[in-house]
Design an enzyme around this catalytic site. Structure first.
Site, PDB file in Angstrom:
ATOM      1  CB  SER A   1      -3.177 -11.587   8.856  1.00  0.00           C
ATOM      2  OG  SER A   1      -1.990 -11.005   8.369  1.00  0.00           O
TER       3      SER A   1
ATOM      4  CE  LYS B   1      -3.392  -7.622   6.580  1.00  0.00           C
ATOM      5  NZ  LYS B   1      -3.261  -8.612   7.615  1.00  0.00           N
TER       6      LYS B   1
END
Lengths: 195, 166
Positions: free
Chosen positions: B40, B83
């Site tokens: 991701s 993230k």
């Protein structure tokens, strides 16, 4: 047959030597200063070393214990009356916050919990997976999930299991869910397929 | 002989506890080495990269837009996510629908941050589970250690200009 000459120095007497520096007895002023200073320096160094050793053992162990096992906290405010702080501002309860019990994020409905602080309003709210809904016992005066919504389990900090202070309020805190605050529809109901 | 063995065992346990506590304090309050898995955050962080995280910023509220953070996952508190911070509390976040037809915006609530992975096509992030509470952030990643051909400070977001705080 060997002979051992006794060396005589002007500043001291009774000195026994073999040609190199040895202990003089009694201590002469010059060597006494050097010897005394060396002794005190050794003492300071040893103390400092022992202090550092103790410091680096005690502080991490204490901090880890307070973070992972349990810590103590004073309850402020009236939001959990009458279970906590029934006396209002006169006497603040002190509770035991049990981190060890929530290390696997296991809580039951009715438990009193503490949360890591942060910063939505619908009639019925679905509590998502991995979240909990928390409320103070004193409804009108509580800043809780009714204000900030369901709380992520990862914010779970500890389980308040006992009141430690004042001594007359020494007790284990029971897990009680008020009947008017039962969930409308719990997970088990969904699974059972109740109407 | 039994006393010798017992003594040695206790000393070993003592040292283990002591170094375990030092390790906990080091990671909790200073930083540590982390291995990231998952696609991701590509191309900034690939699968199985080893990075260095510092855990001081979060205690001083020093996390800023554009920082890559490690946080506890909102849906599973036992696992961590990695993230980039796209928005802080009060920021207006533009959320594009896949077709690009509806362009709506929302505000990041107080005490929360908006996280997105760099690999927008292949990342479950705040676009899926909403704003993430600030208290879930564990540390800030700022340096990559492995692989060696990518050694050094981490790049800015390849998705640029997604920050909107007007």
């Amino acid at each position: 047959m060997r002979s051992y000459p006794l060396a005589r120095r002007p500043q001291g007497f009774g000195q026994i030597g073999r040609g190199h520096k040895v202990t003089t007895y009694p201590f002469s002023p010059r060597t006494n200063g050097g010897k005394g200073m060396a002794l005190s320096q050794g003492w300071v160094k040893r103390y400092f070393k022992a202090f550092c050793k103790g410091f680096f053992v005690a502080v991490p162990v204490a901090v880890t214990f307070l973070d992972r096992v349990a810590c103590v906290a004073r309850v402020e405010g009236a939001s959990m009356q009458p279970s906590l702080n029934p006396g209002g501002s006169q006497s603040s309860d002190v509770v035991l916050l049990n981190h060890w019990k929530v290390r696997n994020f296991e809580v039951q409905r009715g438990d009193i919990v503490s949360l890591v602080t942060m910063g939505h309003k619908n009639r019925y709210v679905k509590v998502p997976r991995g979240h909990i809904w928390v409320e103070g016992d004193h409804h009108g005066h509580s800043f809780d999930s009714n204000s900030f919504g369901p709380v992520s389990l990862g914010l779970l900090h500890g389980h308040a299991t006992h009141i430690l202070w004042p001594p007359e309020r020494w007790q284990k805190l029971e897990s009680v869910l008020p009947p008017e605050r039962l969930p409308i529809q719990s997970e088990e109901d969904c699974l059972r397929g109740s109407p | 002989m039994l006393r010798g063995v017992l003594g040695k065992t206790f000393r070993l346990i003592g040292y283990t506890i002591q170094y375990g506590c030092i390790a906990h304090c080091a990671f909790e309050y200073v930083g540590g080495v982390v291995m990231c898995s998952g696609p991701s955050m590509e191309p900034t962080i690939q699968n199985s990269d080893i990075v260095f995280a510092e855990n001081l910023s979060r205690h001083f509220y020093g996390i800023q837009r554009g920082d890559i953070v490690i946080a506890k996952s909102p849906s599973d508190p036992k696992s961590n996510i990695c993230k980039r911070v796209i928005g802080l509390e009060g920021d207006k976040i533009l959320s594009n629908s896949p077709s690009g037809f509806f362009k709506s915006h929302s505000y990041v609530p107080v005490g929360h941050v908006w996280l997105e992975g760099d690999n927008l096509q292949n990342s479950t992030d705040s676009r899926y589970y909403g704003p993430v509470p600030y208290g879930l952030i564990r540390g800030r990643i700022f340096f990559k250690i492995w692989p060696l051909n990518d050694f050094g400070f981490l790049r800015d977001s390849p998705n640029g200009h997604r920050f909107s705080d007007d």
